[in-house]
Design a protein around this motif. Sequence first.
Motif, PDB file in Angstrom:
ATOM      1  N   HIS A   1      26.237  29.661  30.458  1.00 18.52           N
ATOM      2  CA  HIS A   1      26.121  29.686  31.914  1.00 18.52           C
ATOM      3  C   HIS A   1      27.442  30.049  32.570  1.00 18.52           C
ATOM      4  O   HIS A   1      27.464  30.769  33.580  1.00 18.52           O
ATOM      5  CB  HIS A   1      25.628  28.319  32.411  1.00 18.52           C
ATOM      6  CG  HIS A   1      24.201  28.032  32.066  1.00 18.52           C
ATOM      7  ND1 HIS A   1      23.763  26.789  31.686  1.00 18.52           N
ATOM      8  CD2 HIS A   1      23.113  28.836  32.051  1.00 18.52           C
ATOM      9  CE1 HIS A   1      22.460  26.838  31.440  1.00 18.52           C
ATOM     10  NE2 HIS A   1      22.046  28.067  31.666  1.00 18.52           N
TER      11      HIS A   1
ATOM     12  N   THR B   1      27.259  26.093  42.584  1.00 17.38           N
ATOM     13  CA  THR B   1      25.949  26.233  41.939  1.00 17.38           C
ATOM     14  C   THR B   1      25.967  27.304  40.854  1.00 17.38           C
ATOM     15  O   THR B   1      24.909  27.775  40.442  1.00 17.38           O
ATOM     16  CB  THR B   1      24.874  26.582  42.980  1.00 17.38           C
ATOM     17  OG1 THR B   1      25.231  27.814  43.623  1.00 17.38           O
ATOM     18  CG2 THR B   1      24.726  25.488  44.011  1.00 17.38           C
ATOM     19  N   GLY B   2      27.153  27.672  40.384  1.00 10.70           N
ATOM     20  CA  GLY B   2      27.246  28.756  39.419  1.00 10.70           C
ATOM     21  C   GLY B   2      27.022  30.079  40.118  1.00 10.70           C
ATOM     22  O   GLY B   2      27.788  30.492  40.984  1.00 10.70           O
TER      23      GLY B   2
ATOM     24  N   MET C   1      21.119  23.433  33.345  1.00 11.12           N
ATOM     25  CA  MET C   1      22.063  23.400  34.454  1.00 11.12           C
ATOM     26  C   MET C   1      22.092  21.962  34.966  1.00 11.12           C
ATOM     27  O   MET C   1      21.128  21.212  34.781  1.00 11.12           O
ATOM     28  CB  MET C   1      21.648  24.383  35.549  1.00 11.12           C
ATOM     29  CG  MET C   1      22.601  24.444  36.748  1.00 11.12           C
ATOM     30  SD  MET C   1      24.345  24.581  36.347  1.00 11.12           S
ATOM     31  CE  MET C   1      24.438  26.212  35.629  1.00 11.12           C
ATOM     32  N   SER C   2      23.187  21.592  35.584  1.00 15.58           N
ATOM     33  CA  SER C   2      23.415  20.183  35.888  1.00 15.58           C
ATOM     34  C   SER C   2      23.247  19.872  37.367  1.00 15.58           C
ATOM     35  O   SER C   2      22.976  20.754  38.187  1.00 15.58           O
ATOM     36  CB  SER C   2      24.809  19.779  35.415  1.00 15.58           C
ATOM     37  OG  SER C   2      25.799  20.657  35.925  1.00 15.58           O
TER      38      SER C   2
ATOM     39  N   TYR D   1      21.654  20.130  42.863  1.00  7.26           N
ATOM     40  CA  TYR D   1      21.916  21.183  41.872  1.00  7.26           C
ATOM     41  C   TYR D   1      23.380  21.593  41.948  1.00  7.26           C
ATOM     42  O   TYR D   1      23.897  21.944  43.006  1.00  7.26           O
ATOM     43  CB  TYR D   1      21.014  22.372  42.191  1.00  7.26           C
ATOM     44  CG  TYR D   1      20.910  23.452  41.154  1.00  7.26           C
ATOM     45  CD1 TYR D   1      20.038  23.330  40.079  1.00  7.26           C
ATOM     46  CD2 TYR D   1      21.635  24.636  41.268  1.00  7.26           C
ATOM     47  CE1 TYR D   1      19.890  24.352  39.151  1.00  7.26           C
ATOM     48  CE2 TYR D   1      21.498  25.662  40.344  1.00  7.26           C
ATOM     49  CZ  TYR D   1      20.625  25.514  39.282  1.00  7.26           C
ATOM     50  OH  TYR D   1      20.480  26.531  38.373  1.00  7.26           O
TER      51      TYR D   1
ATOM     52  N   ALA E   1      26.887  23.014  39.235  1.00 12.08           N
ATOM     53  CA  ALA E   1      27.279  23.494  37.909  1.00 12.08           C
ATOM     54  C   ALA E   1      28.464  22.759  37.308  1.00 12.08           C
ATOM     55  O   ALA E   1      28.881  23.075  36.190  1.00 12.08           O
ATOM     56  CB  ALA E   1      27.595  24.995  37.989  1.00 12.08           C
TER      57      ALA E   1
ATOM     58  N   ALA F   1      27.719  21.087  33.787  1.00 16.43           N
ATOM     59  CA  ALA F   1      27.307  22.091  32.810  1.00 16.43           C
ATOM     60  C   ALA F   1      28.486  22.939  32.349  1.00 16.43           C
ATOM     61  O   ALA F   1      28.653  23.211  31.150  1.00 16.43           O
ATOM     62  CB  ALA F   1      26.218  22.988  33.414  1.00 16.43           C
ATOM     63  N   HIS F   2      29.321  23.364  33.294  1.00 16.44           N
ATOM     64  CA  HIS F   2      30.415  24.263  32.956  1.00 16.44           C
ATOM     65  C   HIS F   2      31.646  23.543  32.422  1.00 16.44           C
ATOM     66  O   HIS F   2      32.414  24.121  31.641  1.00 16.44           O
ATOM     67  CB  HIS F   2      30.803  25.090  34.181  1.00 16.44           C
ATOM     68  CG  HIS F   2      29.781  26.108  34.560  1.00 16.44           C
ATOM     69  ND1 HIS F   2      29.809  26.797  35.754  1.00 16.44           N
ATOM     70  CD2 HIS F   2      28.681  26.565  33.915  1.00 16.44           C
ATOM     71  CE1 HIS F   2      28.792  27.626  35.821  1.00 16.44           C
ATOM     72  NE2 HIS F   2      28.083  27.487  34.717  1.00 16.44           N
TER      73      HIS F   2
END
Length: 732
Positions: free
Chosen positions: A316, A329-330, A624-625, A634, A636, A639-640
Amino acid sequence: MTSKPVHGTWEPEPAARWEDAFLSGNGRHGALVFGDPDADRVIVTHHSLVRPNGDEHRRPPRLAAELPALQDRLLAGETAAAESFTDGRPLQWVRPFHPAFQLRLNRPPGDTHAAYRRSVDFTTGETTATCSTWTSRVFVSRADDVIVQHVTAPHLTVDLSLDPRLPGAPAGLGVGHGAVLTPEGALLSLRARYPGSDLAYTGVTLVAVTGGTTKLVPPGVLVEGATEVLLLTRVRRHTGELDVVTEGRALRDLPEGASYEGLLDRHLALHRTAYDRVTLDLAAEPTERALPGSALLARPGGTALLERLFAAGRYHLLSASGMLPPRLTGLWTGDWNTAWSGAFTTNANLNLQTASAAAAALPEVTEAHAALVHGQLPDWRDNARAIFGTRGVVAPSHTDGECGHTYHFSREYPLHLWTAGADWLLKPLVDHDETRGDRDPRTTAALAEAALFYEDFLTRTDDDGHAVVVPSYSPENRPANAGWGTVDAAMDLSAARHALLTAADRHPEHADRWRALADRLPPHRTNADGALSEWAWPGLADNYDHRHLSHLYGVWPLDEINPYDTPALAEAAHRALALRGAENDSAHGHLHHALIAARLRDAERVAHALGQVLDGDFFHASLMSAHYPHRDVYNADAAHALPAVLIEMLVQSTPDRLVLLPALPENCREGRLTGVRTRFGAELDLGWTADGTATAVLRPGRTHRIELRTPSGAEPLDLAAGEDRVISVKAR
């Protein structure tokens, strides 16, 4: 270890929520893929899509003339003086990130739910959904900057349209549809103009149909009796009108334009090459590795989940990075009402998300980060002049990616007082240069501008002759006994010292002057609790229950405070970490905590911080986190950032030091990490076993002597360019 980690994830049902949709992206375009065989949707996003919100006054406040008086008052002990250091504007958000539209593919009801499965392959960036004889594959090409979808089924009948109706879409959005038949099938377009603005965006989808018939059914087309449909989609943000015919021709003229496989091959040369550089194997159970992501998330104690989240995080992060680095949010959202504008929060979140870029061999991420930094330097100069009356640069705490001016601030969030931002944001670029063994002249020039700011700004002194940082702000906290704007926040001291010394190293003509100024900065302060204080200025009391850990910037990502060179300060930093609360359980706070704990060799604290996230229901089925527990908001960050935590607990490096297995959790008893890059220019593979032994293989790119730190102690290690070194050590 008999099986291998899974480089992907899957689910047995279509996504019912956009948050659970599988993700693909190329750092410009993004796709959220639901995989529904009856009513499939692909939500299209683009990094450039930020909505004008009546924000014509996107300029920093002109406060420089008032700065000396503020400094006088703060130094005289007026602890709330900074609360009036404003031009009176209300809190103004940066332009919010939003989705473009959803590509809808509706099929007649039928027996379509036999043997359903949807998956995403991290090595290719492909999402695939299959059900009976129907298959849909989607990826976003890094080579050709296009969203590619390929749908196959015998006698395929599908109604195709571009639909702007997504949650939160403004009522005044001016939408126009277009659909024309073409020799290969059809060309669909959707133009959306922002209310009260000349800005608009236009999506164009080329529909290539094999077999059957295609007819216009406004606002889209109906395909009947086909065997396959290839969809090529792009979105552009623009002023005025976009020439849809020209955009359609560009899609038609793509290399291998009539072939899904040909376009995929061109993409894989860039995506797979980047993704495959680093892998993590934690010897997880094969049965757990085979589980769908949602089932694996229900088993937070297993190493299979760590393996998959490491792989998903790298995927991601790579997919969100291109023209810009990842947003909050990415690169993805299915809602126009994105929390915190879906922007770049630079005082913590952005650097946490990209923390693994250098070590995890993703220069694509650092290059995206550099694009944001260097693209906004003119605005940073404006900030320095307007707010502080100085040369040099001051970075904003919040940006939409378009504008780097500081205009998002308020009394409770006096983000315009934050002076550490330029150093904080340049640090990943410095790490990148150290890793590759070459200095980017743009970074070297930007470091000089950071130093020039401090040269003009650090003009006030304390009673001991130290140059003081005033005003000073520790994101996003305040002392327990003072206002938000204060004196000598620990982060500001670390940033000023690092910026001046790093710039001096690259600019010998100014080195003596900048080093002398760095030496005049006050030391960090240890408070009565034995903890490194968040504010070095005497009398300012710590406020421990906060999600940010700005004051420990010197521990991570800087090398200023560490157990080897500054053991007393490291002990104080460890005490500060132990006293820190989680406040609102933000994911970024937990993982920031874990990164610092890893630097301080506290494996138990790393495991606890990871457990807070893994046990807290932070991850959607998409992997995704969310920002908060129970998949709330929501975001990122988790996750990242998680891959960086897993790397830091196994391998750490500076230009002159390698630390192996500094914070290995008990549940990771054996494993293998391959392809990690170090800041002294070597590639490293590390394996460790349950019996307590470990082996590292170093492939140095330059000749250098480093210090090797392992659980057994320290020793010098001589590396020769091109000569592999194999090192056997104890894992614990």
